[in-house]
Design a protein around this motif. Structure first.
Motif, PDB file in Angstrom:
ATOM      1  N   THR A  87      49.894 -28.865 -24.829  1.00 53.15           N
ATOM      2  CA  THR A  87      50.067 -28.188 -23.551  1.00 53.15           C
ATOM      3  C   THR A  87      48.726 -27.592 -23.139  1.00 53.15           C
ATOM      4  O   THR A  87      48.121 -26.840 -23.895  1.00 53.15           O
ATOM      5  N   LEU A  88      48.265 -27.933 -21.946  1.00 55.19           N
ATOM      6  CA  LEU A  88      46.996 -27.431 -21.432  1.00 55.19           C
ATOM      7  C   LEU A  88      47.172 -26.037 -20.831  1.00 55.19           C
ATOM      8  O   LEU A  88      48.288 -25.529 -20.713  1.00 55.19           O
ATOM      9  N   GLU A  89      46.054 -25.418 -20.440  1.00 57.16           N
ATOM     10  CA  GLU A  89      46.092 -24.075 -19.865  1.00 57.16           C
ATOM     11  C   GLU A  89      46.917 -24.021 -18.586  1.00 57.16           C
ATOM     12  O   GLU A  89      47.546 -23.016 -18.272  1.00 57.16           O
ATOM     13  N   ASP A  90      46.868 -25.114 -17.797  1.00 54.67           N
ATOM     14  CA  ASP A  90      47.629 -25.140 -16.547  1.00 54.67           C
ATOM     15  C   ASP A  90      49.077 -25.608 -16.763  1.00 54.67           C
ATOM     16  O   ASP A  90      49.744 -26.037 -15.845  1.00 54.67           O
ATOM     17  N   ARG A  91      49.541 -25.544 -18.016  1.00 53.44           N
ATOM     18  CA  ARG A  91      50.912 -25.848 -18.427  1.00 53.44           C
ATOM     19  C   ARG A  91      51.308 -27.304 -18.272  1.00 53.44           C
ATOM     20  O   ARG A  91      52.489 -27.634 -18.302  1.00 53.44           O
ATOM     21  N   ARG A  92      50.332 -28.196 -18.097  1.00 51.16           N
ATOM     22  CA  ARG A  92      50.625 -29.627 -18.101  1.00 51.16           C
ATOM     23  C   ARG A  92      50.690 -30.100 -19.540  1.00 51.16           C
ATOM     24  O   ARG A  92      49.960 -29.608 -20.394  1.00 51.16           O
ATOM     25  N   LYS A  93      51.571 -31.058 -19.820  1.00 52.13           N
ATOM     26  CA  LYS A  93      51.650 -31.626 -21.155  1.00 52.13           C
ATOM     27  C   LYS A  93      50.944 -32.981 -21.143  1.00 52.13           C
ATOM     28  O   LYS A  93      51.160 -33.782 -20.235  1.00 52.13           O
ATOM     29  N   VAL A  94      50.100 -33.212 -22.144  1.00 52.12           N
ATOM     30  CA  VAL A  94      49.403 -34.485 -22.262  1.00 52.12           C
ATOM     31  C   VAL A  94      49.609 -35.044 -23.663  1.00 52.12           C
ATOM     32  O   VAL A  94      49.780 -34.287 -24.625  1.00 52.12           O
ATOM     33  N   ARG A  95      49.580 -36.366 -23.764  1.00 53.26           N
ATOM     34  CA  ARG A  95      49.684 -37.016 -25.069  1.00 53.26           C
ATOM     35  C   ARG A  95      48.287 -37.101 -25.671  1.00 53.26           C
ATOM     36  O   ARG A  95      47.329 -37.435 -24.981  1.00 53.26           O
ATOM     37  N   ILE A  96      48.166 -36.790 -26.951  1.00 46.26           N
ATOM     38  CA  ILE A  96      46.861 -36.845 -27.611  1.00 46.26           C
ATOM     39  C   ILE A  96      46.944 -37.748 -28.837  1.00 46.26           C
ATOM     40  O   ILE A  96      48.008 -37.946 -29.417  1.00 46.26           O
ATOM     41  N   CYS A  97      45.785 -38.277 -29.215  1.00 44.65           N
ATOM     42  CA  CYS A  97      45.646 -39.088 -30.424  1.00 44.65           C
ATOM     43  C   CYS A  97      45.641 -38.141 -31.617  1.00 44.65           C
ATOM     44  O   CYS A  97      44.894 -37.173 -31.640  1.00 44.65           O
ATOM     45  N   ARG A  98      46.456 -38.411 -32.627  1.00 43.00           N
ATOM     46  CA  ARG A  98      46.525 -37.553 -33.803  1.00 43.00           C
ATOM     47  C   ARG A  98      45.290 -37.688 -34.685  1.00 43.00           C
ATOM     48  O   ARG A  98      44.984 -36.813 -35.481  1.00 43.00           O
ATOM     49  N   THR A  99      44.546 -38.797 -34.547  1.00 40.04           N
ATOM     50  CA  THR A  99      43.371 -39.019 -35.385  1.00 40.04           C
ATOM     51  C   THR A  99      42.138 -38.298 -34.853  1.00 40.04           C
ATOM     52  O   THR A  99      41.495 -37.544 -35.568  1.00 40.04           O
TER      53      THR A  99
END
Length: 106
Positions: A87-99
């Motif tokens: 979750t970013l500061e502006d409350r958007r959710k993004v998918r991230i690479c676990r590696t």
């Protein structure tokens, strides 16, 4: 939030197409399946239908495969990776690479 979305590049993990890269054409969330371009190809016998402009014969097309058989492709890592959600500061959710921690959303 979904782990895989339409238009994502994915890597097939297992089966006859293991190691192939393709783009997700459709996601079927109820069945937990995805359709990947040029992977899991099957042959279908199709009857001709002149009204719809369909020629008869044997057609080859992609069949749905289980979601657990694909991993999203990370351009930074240059391989299929597991996905986390941040979750970013502006409350958007993004998918991230676990590696590597890079965002998979453009």
């Amino acid at each position: 939030m979904e782990r895989v979305k339409k238009g994502d590049d994915v890597v097939v993990r297992s089966g006859k197409d293991a190691g192939k890269r393709g783009t997700v054409q459709r996601v079927l969330p109820r069945d937990n399946r995805v359709v990947v371009a040029n992977a899991n190809m099957v042959k279908r016998h199709v009857r001709p239908n002149p009204q719809a402009g369909v020629a008869g014969g044997i057609q080859e097309r992609e069949a749905p495969m289980d979601l657990s058989k694909v991993n999203p492709y990370c351009r930074t890592c240059d391989r299929g990776v597991r996905v986390g959600i941040k979750t970013l500061e502006d409350r958007r959710k993004v998918r991230i690479c676990r590696t590597c921690g890079e965002s998979l959303d453009s």
